[in-house]
Write a protein that holds these residues in place. Structure first.
Motif, short mmCIF file in Angstrom:
data_model
loop_
_atom_site.label_atom_id
_atom_site.label_comp_id
_atom_site.label_asym_id
_atom_site.label_seq_id
_atom_site.Cartn_x
_atom_site.Cartn_y
_atom_site.Cartn_z
N ARG A 83 0.82 -1.22 0.00
CA ARG A 83 0.00 0.00 0.00
C ARG A 83 0.85 1.26 0.00
O ARG A 83 0.41 2.31 -0.47
CB ARG A 83 -0.96 0.00 1.19
CG ARG A 83 -0.35 0.28 2.55
CD ARG A 83 -1.39 0.17 3.65
NE ARG A 83 -0.85 0.43 4.97
CZ ARG A 83 -0.90 1.61 5.58
NH1 ARG A 83 -1.44 2.64 4.97
NH2 ARG A 83 -0.40 1.77 6.79
N ARG A 84 2.07 1.18 0.51
CA ARG A 84 2.95 2.35 0.51
C ARG A 84 3.50 2.64 -0.88
O ARG A 84 3.91 3.77 -1.16
CB ARG A 84 4.11 2.13 1.49
CG ARG A 84 3.70 2.35 2.94
CD ARG A 84 4.76 1.87 3.91
NE ARG A 84 4.52 2.33 5.26
CZ ARG A 84 3.61 1.83 6.07
NH1 ARG A 84 2.85 0.83 5.68
NH2 ARG A 84 3.44 2.31 7.30
N GLU A 85 3.50 1.67 -1.75
CA GLU A 85 4.02 1.87 -3.11
C GLU A 85 3.12 2.77 -3.95
O GLU A 85 3.54 3.29 -4.97
CB GLU A 85 4.19 0.53 -3.81
CG GLU A 85 5.27 -0.33 -3.21
CD GLU A 85 5.41 -1.67 -3.88
OE1 GLU A 85 6.47 -2.28 -3.79
OE2 GLU A 85 4.43 -2.12 -4.52
N GLY A 114 -6.92 13.16 5.77
CA GLY A 114 -7.25 11.78 5.45
C GLY A 114 -7.75 10.95 6.61
O GLY A 114 -8.68 10.14 6.45
N LEU A 115 -7.16 11.12 7.79
CA LEU A 115 -7.56 10.31 8.94
C LEU A 115 -8.97 10.61 9.42
O LEU A 115 -9.55 9.84 10.19
CB LEU A 115 -6.57 10.51 10.10
CG LEU A 115 -5.18 9.92 9.91
CD1 LEU A 115 -4.29 10.25 11.10
CD2 LEU A 115 -5.24 8.41 9.69
N VAL A 141 -8.32 4.86 -2.42
CA VAL A 141 -9.30 4.88 -1.34
C VAL A 141 -8.96 3.81 -0.31
O VAL A 141 -8.97 4.07 0.91
CB VAL A 141 -10.72 4.66 -1.89
CG1 VAL A 141 -11.72 4.45 -0.74
CG2 VAL A 141 -11.17 5.84 -2.74
N ALA A 142 -8.65 2.61 -0.79
CA ALA A 142 -8.30 1.52 0.12
C ALA A 142 -7.06 1.86 0.94
O ALA A 142 -7.00 1.58 2.14
CB ALA A 142 -8.08 0.23 -0.67
N ALA A 143 -6.06 2.45 0.28
CA ALA A 143 -4.84 2.82 0.98
C ALA A 143 -5.13 3.88 2.05
O ALA A 143 -4.59 3.82 3.16
CB ALA A 143 -3.80 3.34 -0.01
N ARG A 144 -5.98 4.84 1.72
CA ARG A 144 -6.31 5.89 2.68
C ARG A 144 -7.08 5.33 3.87
O ARG A 144 -6.81 5.67 5.02
CB ARG A 144 -7.11 7.00 2.01
CG ARG A 144 -7.43 8.17 2.92
CD ARG A 144 -7.88 9.38 2.14
NE ARG A 144 -6.84 9.83 1.22
CZ ARG A 144 -6.96 10.88 0.40
NH1 ARG A 144 -8.07 11.60 0.42
NH2 ARG A 144 -5.98 11.22 -0.40
N MET A 145 -8.03 4.45 3.61
CA MET A 145 -8.80 3.86 4.70
C MET A 145 -7.94 2.96 5.58
O MET A 145 -8.16 2.86 6.79
CB MET A 145 -9.98 3.06 4.15
CG MET A 145 -11.07 3.90 3.46
SD MET A 145 -11.86 5.13 4.55
CE MET A 145 -10.98 6.65 4.04
#
Length: 272
Positions: A83-85, A114-115, A141-145
């Motif tokens: 997810r960091r990529e 974001g949080l 979206v998935a990475a942010r969640m």
């Protein structure tokens, strides 16, 4: 004609390695994609695209794969790397700080940090980038969640957010989206681990943009974010200037009770 699975490139990225490990463990267990899909409550096409790295693994698939294969936290760890990529290098470093921070202080000038975002609010905001295809939007979206996972942990960070009043009044998405988002924000105004203040229009002009956070070792960093890029400040002098501006902003913002009332008032404008 004999079916031959697509060749994988596991060492191209963490995302590719995640997919190759899923296939390796699946084949070792003697499972087809259909059988694995039933076990982890997913679809065959989703799992197939994860294996070929055509799709970023959904956040909830990691734990189900670990449970299905008995691999402890292997897929959980691979997901954290993958997810960091998605993000630029400086933002990856920011995420590393955020994942370890004991105190996180942020300011939202035009949108919520974001949080604090709900999934639909984040999706609507990310869709503003017309260069992103639907799959890329869902990946972001998935990475942010997934960044919010730590907020539900046994040792969550202490968060203080200052939100410009314009964030409450600027429609982003449907009225239902905004009402859900403001309801979520209201719940976080005054809890043991979260404080939210509203910066009213009446306070006038100020210089602050972006957000700041304090990692566990006490070394404070600051991160200013724009639509396409961001800048991470680690120099003590630069961070000190940011800190002074943030303290001024906090002093000029509404109290916690006043902020809650301002959010409730804004919610009335998004009734169906």
């Amino acid at each position: 004609m004999t079916f031959r699975p697509q060749a994988l490139t596991p060492y191209l990225s963490a995302r590719h390695y995640f997919g190759s490990e899923q296939r390796r463990h699946r084949e070792r267990a003697g499972l087809s994609l259909v059988q694995l899909a039933e076990i982890v409550n997913s679809s065959k096409s989703t799992l197939a695209r994860i294996e070929t790295a055509d799709l970023m693994p959904p956040p909830d698939i990691r734990n189900r794969l670990d449970k299905a294969f008995g691999t402890d936290d292997r897929f959980h760890g691979l997901y954290e790397l993958a997810r960091r990529e998605i993000h630029p290098d400086q933002y990856k470093r920011y995420m590393d700080f955020e994942s370890r921070a004991e105190v996180i202080e942020q300011y939202g000038a035009q949108t919520l940090p974001g949080l604090l975002q709900t999934e639909e609010y984040a999706r609507t905001l990310i869709r503003c980038d017309e260069d992103l295809c639907p799959e890329q939007v869902e990946e972001l979206v998935a990475a942010r969640m997934s960044r919010k996972d730590r907020l539900r942990s046994d040792n969550p960070p202490f968060r203080w957010a200052i939100i410009d009043e314009s964030v409450l009044l600027r429609p982003l998405g449907s009225p239902a989206c905004m009402r859900e988002q403001l309801a979520s924000l209201l719940e976080q105004v005054n809890t043991p681990n979260s404080k939210v203040q509203v910066m009213p229009f009446s306070a006038g002009l100020h210089r602050l943009l972006g957000g700041a956070l304090t990692p566990p070792d006490g070394v404070c960093v600051a991160y200013e974010e724009s639509f396409r890029a961001g800048h991470l400040y680690e120099d003590p002098a630069a961070v000190k200037r940011w800190r002074q501006q943030y303290d001024v902003l906090r002093a000029n913002s509404l109290t916690l009770d006043e902020s809650a009332e301002r959010i409730r008032t804004a919610m009335k404008g998004y009734r169906p």
